[in-house]
Design a protein around this motif. Structure first.
Motif, PDB file in Angstrom:
ATOM      1  N   LEU B  32       0.861  -1.189   0.000  1.00 17.19           N
ATOM      2  CA  LEU B  32       0.000   0.000   0.000  1.00 17.19           C
ATOM      3  C   LEU B  32       0.890   1.229   0.000  1.00 17.19           C
ATOM      4  O   LEU B  32       1.613   1.470   0.960  1.00 17.19           O
ATOM      5  N   ALA B  33       0.899   1.957  -1.094  1.00 14.33           N
ATOM      6  CA  ALA B  33       1.674   3.196  -1.175  1.00 14.33           C
ATOM      7  C   ALA B  33       0.682   4.366  -1.160  1.00 14.33           C
ATOM      8  O   ALA B  33       0.092   4.648  -0.151  1.00 14.33           O
ATOM      9  N   GLY B  34       0.457   5.012  -2.286  1.00  7.73           N
ATOM     10  CA  GLY B  34      -0.538   6.091  -2.332  1.00  7.73           C
ATOM     11  C   GLY B  34      -1.945   5.560  -2.182  1.00  7.73           C
ATOM     12  O   GLY B  34      -2.857   6.274  -1.783  1.00  7.73           O
ATOM     13  N   GLY B  35      -2.108   4.306  -2.539  1.00  8.35           N
ATOM     14  CA  GLY B  35      -3.423   3.684  -2.398  1.00  8.35           C
ATOM     15  C   GLY B  35      -4.405   4.072  -3.481  1.00  8.35           C
ATOM     16  O   GLY B  35      -5.522   3.552  -3.525  1.00  8.35           O
ATOM     17  N   HIS B  36      -4.014   4.948  -4.391  1.00  4.67           N
ATOM     18  CA  HIS B  36      -4.989   5.470  -5.335  1.00  4.67           C
ATOM     19  C   HIS B  36      -5.194   4.572  -6.546  1.00  4.67           C
ATOM     20  O   HIS B  36      -6.022   4.876  -7.401  1.00  4.67           O
ATOM     21  N   ILE B  39      -6.804   1.051  -3.504  1.00  2.53           N
ATOM     22  CA  ILE B  39      -8.009   1.224  -2.693  1.00  2.53           C
ATOM     23  C   ILE B  39      -9.275   1.304  -3.544  1.00  2.53           C
ATOM     24  O   ILE B  39     -10.299   0.695  -3.187  1.00  2.53           O
ATOM     25  N   ASP B  54       1.697  -1.193   4.443  1.00  2.12           N
ATOM     26  CA  ASP B  54       1.783   0.253   4.216  1.00  2.12           C
ATOM     27  C   ASP B  54       3.246   0.661   4.227  1.00  2.12           C
ATOM     28  O   ASP B  54       3.944   0.496   5.220  1.00  2.12           O
ATOM     29  N   ASN B  56       4.320   3.808   3.361  1.00  2.00           N
ATOM     30  CA  ASN B  56       4.454   5.266   3.325  1.00  2.00           C
ATOM     31  C   ASN B  56       5.456   5.799   4.339  1.00  2.00           C
ATOM     32  O   ASN B  56       5.958   6.908   4.193  1.00  2.00           O
ATOM     33  N   TRP B 110      -1.138  12.218  -4.378  1.00  2.00           N
ATOM     34  CA  TRP B 110      -1.051  11.007  -3.568  1.00  2.00           C
ATOM     35  C   TRP B 110      -0.639   9.772  -4.326  1.00  2.00           C
ATOM     36  O   TRP B 110       0.086   8.934  -3.784  1.00  2.00           O
TER      37      TRP B 110
END
Lengths: 164, 293, 782
Positions: B32-36, B39, B54, B56, B110
């Motif tokens: 999970l980085a920016g999640g964009h 997610i 995660d 980040n 993000w």
């Protein structure tokens, strides 16, 4: 999972499921219902808040990702009870009709003015291009941000604006 | 609004820790980085990882740094970072052309470069851009790191060579002289995924009248590894004329495999390849010659 | 007197700029449960079995309702707004992808969503009917075996067929075209939802719900649930947009009600975006064949249209009951014509129900699009400039009131003046010059016109009803002893600014400040009966009611003032906000003083009982007819098919403007609608029945970058029959703008021989039109 989040200057410690979306944490857990949601696919931007001073579509981050971080919502924009010039601008220039996209638009507009105190209409349109308004056709939103730029006493005034 | 299924969550503060967590939870773990990219897929329940890792909090993965002959981009660099980086825009105009039309300004704050590349959406603009630039990816795993060409990184829709216990950490782009690049995208609306897009990087001979080397990347049209290999081969060594550039577009169109969908019919997408390839080549050449961008 | 009219900021903004609006999903009630709907993945299938055992076993699931459960309460089916029935939860079959099948109630919204996956439904797939053009073919899948007509819903016609045929036969020129007005969706930013609170001891139901028509809803819920109407309270809080999407009663609302009854707790149901796009009321979906007949020198003689209307699986088109095709027969538009005739056939398909929504003024969007496209095509055929052709045929001011060949009586208008103003604002001749220059350089720009007349403010009662409820609207006006006023109205704002405009209307009649008038709406316990806000009704109908009520208050005040001054009522005149003695204007009283007197111990005259309060129910004698002239300038890249809207000029006439700032805001929105509808918005399906437009990733909405800064102009032609001459504006720009955009693009592509191209004009569709192989834009793939 236990998280601690600072929202509008107040610390909150809560236990949440990892999958809880930040927008739901703000609205349902903290009862800060000023930020809204309007889609399933990160397109509409009704949910825009600031995460560490950067605007984010809060439907696309998990509350656990905000652990230890700072969030600002529309409710946190006024200073000492005084409205932010961007908020005044939207009322002065009819930049809202139903009000549903408005908090997200205001948060992005405020951030834009903090980066660029005198944006052109094109720059304003670019900045809000990831957010949908169904009522205004965007024209009065652009005019509102121009009004705010001319009446803004708060550019450069925000604490901790180091833009992570 | 749709919501994800239940998932476990771990936080990594170093690459080593991330790899250890991946090894422990593979194959059900996702970075999970920016999640964009991830997610939204989780909300629609098209992706249902068991564990999110995660990353980040890992410092030292968010950078855009030139070395003597390379531009190195940390996997956690955000799209907005790349768009704002003068060193990226000066050396690789194609990257700024592409970033300007990826998603929207808030999402670009993000979404990460690494996340977008690893999501491997066939419509991901950066995949074609890095392929055209002949970049390479640095992948870290339990046995150390390896380097993979950007033109071999994607193996199919939503599939890359990154194994479940590995992690993308860096993208490298060779900085070469006498080059120019460009990207053009056609979508149904600004910010939409492309109906079709093309990116080109050209390096000219000393006189500026022949193609010394070229990379052509195609997005959303079923080009293998996002590359228009046959068109590249045709162009190498050829004189720069409107005819050869147009011919390259024809060849690229001939060899891609677009499908009809709600973005557009296949014959139109094939036409876009023809049209956009020629246009980006012309613009890349113009930039290589130092003319107006 | 227009003292309180003008561009004042809105009273409602104070809460919205602070994020303190109260929308349905903002509300949490103690003990509240959350509902989620299980929807059919198939467009057409028999339901073999529904197994909810696993869902019920989930510890956080409180109840699960199926169609059979609702059937026991007589709630499995409900009437639609147009006299059909619609399944609340499917019992026998599912008839569109996304149709409601089961309702889960859980302690939180995430669990409710999870529990949907624990319900097992066994479907027996049936062939789906996705192409309306095949609906009446023998052997087409039958969507509604419960009805006698197969897939045919209605055949309807208007106008004079014989006269029209004769006019066509005698014409020098006839131009015809098939054109689609594609299925789209209003997509307000706030989705639909409700909180149902059934209190068993008193037998009272309170439903907080996204409804544009709270009273009509209340009457319908009484019929559906069997609860007595006086025990039902509907509360519409702040609504995040409506545009017709929040007119119907949706299955989710009834599921929430049934669940509250079953569990004894409040139940909230709010849909997500995909549910909104796939199951709530769509808009348009008209397959039209239109023809226009004219003389060789450009006099329009007649219009003819045949329409196939795709209504989805249930007929839930929300329009007055006498008009199954709404007001489509207004399709002669703004021109003098000798004859007109149209036929509309409605059919069922395996898609979501609806049809009348999204600022359509009951199908006037479809009618205006047709006539304005045909007019442009006629101009091309005749080699005439499209502005010149329109100017030649526009109705003249001296012809009003004008009765059209299809029976509409337009109230007032100066059409040529509006068109001239638009042309001047656009610099039309310069644009044509520029167009010629660019064409010579291989650049393609287009100039598209649209002139529209629309009819809004539905009433009168004798002609217009929804399910037998006549379309009038009420207003209750109370004036407190200190002279502050409260106006209760039956219409419901979803952003149009009623709290401000209605305050201005009343303030203007009473000579007080709009700040001293509070507007109450949305709560059926606190407001008079009415049919709600849609079809731009609020100003023409409810606004009129408010003015009439205010006039009655003022008249009552006259009588009291006369008593206070010991003069005859006829000795008083209303001047500068006071009742003053004629010839001695310093002797007089304003409303506040008079209100105090009315509440005091003075001897009250006959007709005054102790207050100034008054009510009114306004029965409009006719629709009002706003109109406008729009010009759209586009640039088209034929190599890619991309269209950019460069300029949008809009001259609107909505009669008297109460708050010009609000009026302009409505026009801004409608122009953006036109860009979206013309270039990118459509709900499409594949042949197996999948809806491919179930998110904002594919149902694309225009952003700030697609919409140029609009250039607005105005003319004012008051409505002769409205108390203050206002006509209504809410839908005008959505009605008028799509044709302007399409006309512009087709104009740009004229050198390529393109005569027509269907919406949405996506890059692929434009390119295919240029190639001479246009796509059928209502189907997903070509």
């Amino acid at each position: 999972m236990k998280i601690t989040v600072t929202v509008n200057g107040t610390d909150y410690a809560r236990v949440v499921e990892p999958r809880l979306l930040l927008i739901h944490f703000l609205r349902d857990e903290l009862r800060l219902t000023g930020s809204h949601w309007g889609c399933d696919t990160s397109n509409c931007g009704a949910c825009v808040v600031w995460l560490d001073e950067t605007p984010v579509k809060s439907c696309t981050v998990l509350a656990v990702m905000a652990d230890g971080r700072r969030i600002t919502t529309i409710e946190g924009l006024p200073r000492n009870g005084a409205l932010d010039p961007v908020q005044e601008a939207f009322a002065a220039c009819h930049g809202l009709q139903c009000g549903f996209c408005t908090p997200g638009m205001i948060m992005t507009a405020r951030w834009l003015l903090d980066q660029n105190p005198d944006p052109s209409p094109e720059e304003i349109r670019e900045a809000i291009s990831g957010q949908v308004c169904r009522c205004t056709g965007y024209e009065n939103i652009v005019r509102s941000v121009r009004w705010a730029a001319k009446h803004d006493g708060r550019a450069g005034d925000r604490a901790g604006g180091d833009g992570a | 609004m749709q919501v994800p299924a239940q998932v476990e969550y771990e936080k990594a503060s170093s690459v080593e820790q991330a790899l250890a967590l991946l090894a422990r939870y593979a194959p059900g773990a996702r970075i999970l980085a920016g999640g964009h990219s991830l997610i939204p897929m989780m909300k629609l329940r098209l992706a249902q990882p068991e564990v999110l890792i995660d990353i980040n909090a890992i410092t030292g993965l968010r950078y855009i740094e030139p070395t003597a002959d390379e531009l190195r981009i940390g996997a956690l660099a955000r799209h907005a970072d790349l768009l704002a980086a003068t060193v990226a825009g000066e050396n690789f105009a194609i990257l700024h052309d592409a970033e300007r039309v990826i998603a929207d300004p808030v999402v670009r704050q993000w979404g990460t470069i690494g996340g977008s590349l690893c999501q491997a959406d066939p419509s991901e603009d950066l995949s074609a851009a890095f392929a055209a630039l002949k970049g390479s990816m640095i992948i870290h795993g339990p046995d150390g790191s390896r380097e993979v060409s950007a033109r071999a990184f994607h193996t199919g829709p939503y599939q890359t060579v990154v194994a479940p216990d590995e992690m993308l950490t860096e993208i490298r782009l060779p900085i070469r002289l006498d080059g120019g690049s460009a990207y053009m995208k056609v979508a149904r609306r600004i910010g939409d995924w492309p109906i079709g897009a093309a990116g080109a990087a050209v390096w000219l001979t000393a006189g500026g009248d022949r193609i010394a080397d070229v990379g052509i990347g195609l997005t959303a049209v079923g080009a293998t590894h996002f590359v228009a290999a046959e068109a590249e081969e045709f162009l190498r060594g050829r004189p720069v004329t409107d005819e050869t550039l147009a011919q390259a577009g024809e060849i690229a169109a001939e060899h891609c495999r677009p499908g009809s969908d709600q973005r557009g019919p296949a014959d139109y997408k094939r036409h876009l390849v023809r049209e956009l390839t020629a246009r980006v080549l012309r613009r890349a050449v113009s930039r290589a010659r130092g003319q107006a961008s | 007197m227009t003292g309180a009219y003008g561009p004042r900021p809105r009273k409602e903004d104070a809460r919205f700029i602070r994020g303190q609006g109260t929308f349905v999903d903002d509300i949490a009630v103690p003990g509240m449960l959350h509902g989620a709907i299980l929807r059919s993945p198939l467009a057409h299938a028999r339901i073999v079995s529904v197994d909810v055992t696993a869902a019920l076993a989930h510890p956080a699931v409180v109840a699960v309702l199926t169609g059979d459960d609702l059937a026991e309460r007589g709630m499995a089916w409900m009437p639609t707004v147009f006299g059909d029935v619609q399944a609340v939860l499917a019992t026998d079959k599912v008839r569109f992808q996304g149709q409601e099948v089961a309702f889960v109630v859980a302690t939180d919204r995430y669990t409710a969503r999870d529990a949907l996956e624990l319900i097992a439904v066994d479907y027996e797939p049936l062939p789906p009917l996705m192409d309306a053009l095949t609906a009446l073919d023998p052997g087409a899948p039958v969507v509604r075996e419960d009805l006698p007509g197969g897939n045919r819903i209605f055949d309807w016609s208007a106008g004079d067929k014989a006269a029209t045929d004769a006019a066509f036969a005698a014409a020098d020129v006839v131009v015809g075209c098939d054109m689609i007005y594609p299925r789209s969706h209003p997509a307000p930013l706030e989705t639909c939802g409700a909180i149902a609170e059934y209190e068993a001891v008193g037998g009272r139901l309170t439903l907080t719900v996204t409804s544009q028509a709270p009273h009509a809803h209340r009457t319908m819920y009484a019929a559906i649930t069997g609860l007595p109407e006086h025990k039902i309270r509907i509360v519409s809080p702040d609504l995040g947009g409506g545009f017709g999407a929040k007119v119907p009663v949706y299955p989710g609302y009834l599921c929430a009600i049934a669940a509250s009854m079953a569990t004894g707790r409040p139940v909230k149901w709010v849909e997500d975006r995909s549910e909104n796009l796939m199951s709530t009321t769509f808009a348009r979906d008209y397959h039209m064949h239109g023809e226009i007949a004219a003389t060789a020198d450009g006099e329009i003689l007649a219009l003819r249209a045949t329409v196939l209307a795709d209504h989805g699986a249930f007929n839930a088109a929300a329009q007055p009951s006498k008009f199954p095709a709404g007001f489509f027969h207004i399709f002669t538009g703004s021109y003098q014509t000798r004859a007109a005739y149209c036929e509309v056939t409605g059919v069922f398909t395996n898609k979501a129900p609806g049809g009348v929504a999204y600022s359509c003024s009951f199908r006037i969007t479809e009618a205006v699009y047709l006539v304005e496209r045909l007019t442009d095509m006629l101009a091309r055929e005749l080699g005439m400039d499209p502005a010149e052709l329109r100017m030649r045929n526009l109705l003249r001011p001296e012809q009003f009131p004008y009765t059209t060949p299809s029976g509409w009586q337009y109230d007032s208008g100066d059409y040529p003046r509006a068109l001239r103003l638009a042309l001047d604002m656009a610099g039309y001749d310069d644009l044509r010059r520029e167009q010629a220059e660019r064409r010579a350089r291989g650049e393609y720009m287009g100039i598209g016109l649209s002139f529209f007349t629309e009819g809004v403010g539905a009433g009168p009662r004798s002609q217009m009803d929804i399910l037998g409820l006549a379309m009038s609207d009420g207003a209750d006006l109370r004036v407190h002893p200190t002279g502050k006023a409260v106006l209760a109205i039956s219409v419901q704002t979803q952003g149009q600014g009623h709290e401000t405009t209605f305050a201005q209307l009343v303030a203007n009649e009473l000579g007080i400040s709009p700040d001293d008038v509070d507007v109450v709406h949305g709560d059926t316990d606190r407001t008079p009966f009415g049919l709600g806000t849609y079809g731009s009704r609020s100003t023409p109908v409810s606004g009129a009611a408010a003015v009439v009520a205010a006039t009655r208050v003022r008249d009552r005040a006259r009588v009291v003032a006369a008593a206070m001054l010991e003069v005859a009522a006829d000795d008083l005149e209303w001047l500068d906000g006071k009742w003053r003695v004629r010839g001695d204007p310093d002797l007089g009283f304003g409303i506040a003083e008079i209100a105090q007197a009315a509440h005091s111990t003075i001897e009250l005259p006959a007709g005054v009982e102790g207050h100034l309060d008054a009510s009114a129910v306004y029965n409009p004698p006719n629709l009002t007819f706003p109109f406008g002239a729009y010009i759209c300038v586009t640039d088209v890249d034929p190599g890619t098919g991309e269209v950019r809207v460069r300029r949008f000029i809009a001259v609107d006439d909505c009669g008297v403007r109460i708050n010009p700032m609000i009026v302009e805001g409505q026009v801004h929105r409608g122009l953006a609608d036109g860009i979206g509808i013309a270039l990118m918005q459509s709900i499409v399906f594949d042949e197996t029945g999948n809806c491919l437009s179930g998110s904002f990733m594919d149902y694309l909405l225009p952003t700030s970058l697609e919409c140029p800064s609009p250039e607005l102009g105005e003319t004012v032609t008051p409505s002769p029959h409205h108390p203050v001459g206002a006509k209504g504006i809410g839908e005008s720009a959505t009605v008028g703008s799509p044709a302007a955009v399409v006309n512009s693009v087709v104009d740009a592509l004229a050198p390529f021989g393109v005569v027509h191209a269907d919406m949405p004009l996506t890059p692929g569709n434009v390119w295919r039109a240029i190639q001479g192989r246009p796509v059928r834009t209502d189907l997903s793939l070509s």
